[in-house]
Design a protein around this motif. Sequence first.
Motif, PDB file in Angstrom:
ATOM      1  N   LEU A  72       0.482  -0.838   0.049  1.00 53.25           N
ATOM      2  CA  LEU A  72       0.769  -0.347   0.027  1.00 53.25           C
ATOM      3  C   LEU A  72       0.970   0.689   0.092  1.00 53.25           C
ATOM      4  CD1 LEU A  72      -2.866  -0.916   2.059  1.00 53.25           C
ATOM      5  CD2 LEU A  72      -3.350  -0.249   0.440  1.00 53.25           C
ATOM      6  N   ARG A  73       1.970   1.649   0.979  1.00 50.52           N
ATOM      7  CA  ARG A  73       2.895   2.698   0.867  1.00 50.52           C
ATOM      8  C   ARG A  73       3.460   2.774  -0.437  1.00 50.52           C
ATOM      9  NH1 ARG A  73       4.210  -0.430   5.942  1.00 50.52           N
ATOM     10  NH2 ARG A  73       3.130   1.142   7.836  1.00 50.52           N
ATOM     11  N   ARG A  74       4.357   1.192  -1.419  1.00 52.89           N
ATOM     12  CA  ARG A  74       4.403   1.574  -2.508  1.00 52.89           C
ATOM     13  C   ARG A  74       3.863   1.870  -3.650  1.00 52.89           C
ATOM     14  NH1 ARG A  74       7.081  -3.604  -4.584  1.00 52.89           N
ATOM     15  NH2 ARG A  74       6.647  -3.349  -6.590  1.00 52.89           N
ATOM     16  N   TRP A  97      -9.110  -4.492  10.848  1.00 55.64           N
ATOM     17  CA  TRP A  97      -9.642  -3.431  10.362  1.00 55.64           C
ATOM     18  C   TRP A  97      -9.210  -1.794  10.091  1.00 55.64           C
ATOM     19  CZ3 TRP A  97     -12.916  -0.234  11.291  1.00 55.64           C
ATOM     20  CH2 TRP A  97     -14.049   0.381  10.483  1.00 55.64           C
ATOM     21  N   THR A  98      -9.127  -1.467  11.737  1.00 50.75           N
ATOM     22  CA  THR A  98      -8.988  -0.555  12.085  1.00 50.75           C
ATOM     23  C   THR A  98      -6.994  -0.313  11.475  1.00 50.75           C
ATOM     24  OG1 THR A  98     -10.024  -0.257  13.914  1.00 50.75           O
ATOM     25  CG2 THR A  98      -9.018   0.756  14.351  1.00 50.75           C
ATOM     26  N   LEU A 103      -4.158   3.723   8.057  1.00 47.97           N
ATOM     27  CA  LEU A 103      -3.409   3.472   6.858  1.00 47.97           C
ATOM     28  C   LEU A 103      -3.296   3.635   6.048  1.00 47.97           C
ATOM     29  CD1 LEU A 103      -0.053   2.690   6.129  1.00 47.97           C
ATOM     30  CD2 LEU A 103      -0.424  -0.187   5.290  1.00 47.97           C
ATOM     31  N   LEU A 104      -4.425   3.511   5.022  1.00 47.11           N
ATOM     32  CA  LEU A 104      -5.421   4.132   3.912  1.00 47.11           C
ATOM     33  C   LEU A 104      -6.068   5.669   3.885  1.00 47.11           C
ATOM     34  CD1 LEU A 104      -8.066   1.107   3.347  1.00 47.11           C
ATOM     35  CD2 LEU A 104      -5.954   2.052   1.672  1.00 47.11           C
ATOM     36  N   GLY A 108      -3.833   8.821   2.417  1.00 50.60           N
ATOM     37  CA  GLY A 108      -4.246   9.267   1.198  1.00 50.60           C
ATOM     38  C   GLY A 108      -4.761   8.870   0.193  1.00 50.60           C
ATOM     39  N   ILE A 109      -5.630   7.054   0.328  1.00 51.45           N
ATOM     40  CA  ILE A 109      -6.329   6.059  -0.076  1.00 51.45           C
ATOM     41  C   ILE A 109      -7.344   6.375  -0.308  1.00 51.45           C
ATOM     42  CG2 ILE A 109      -6.245   4.190  -1.200  1.00 51.45           C
ATOM     43  CD1 ILE A 109      -3.687   3.771  -0.761  1.00 51.45           C
TER      44      ILE A 109
END
Length: 151
Positions: A72-74, A97-98, A103-104, A108-109
């Motif tokens: 996700l970061r990449r 889930w939390t 992280l999302l 900014g996803i």
Amino acid sequence: MLGTQDRPPVHLLGFSKGGFAALNLLTRHPGNFAIASVWDASLLSDRPPHPQLVEVAGSIARLDEYDVRHNLRRHARALQGPRRIALGGIGTLEADWTAGRQLLETLGIPHDAYRDAPADHRWDTAWLAPAIRHLLALEADFLPGARAREE
């Protein structure tokens, strides 16, 4: 077929480890997959991976290649824009889930975080209808003309 330009968009749907697999495919190959709707997906928290997953991967290092958080970061930039991820569930994996939602948001996803599926983390069809409903909502946002197909 996934490498060709003339193909229908590929949507992913998954429960628990299958949700992890769906997120993994989308985050590792954002150009090959359109959207993913998952329920109670594992491995989004910072707890150690389940030994069964390490065994399947062959080693911790190999499993790290499939770390959804890392991917996700990449690929955060490629996943920005229309919502492509629906993250659902509260079963036994609420911490995942939390952590996944946080992280999302941090990256900014855009995503859809939902909790309108059953709370029990067990394989039956109760999670499927909400997951598909959210998948169709993502499709409507992500793909031009999707609303016309839905009608």
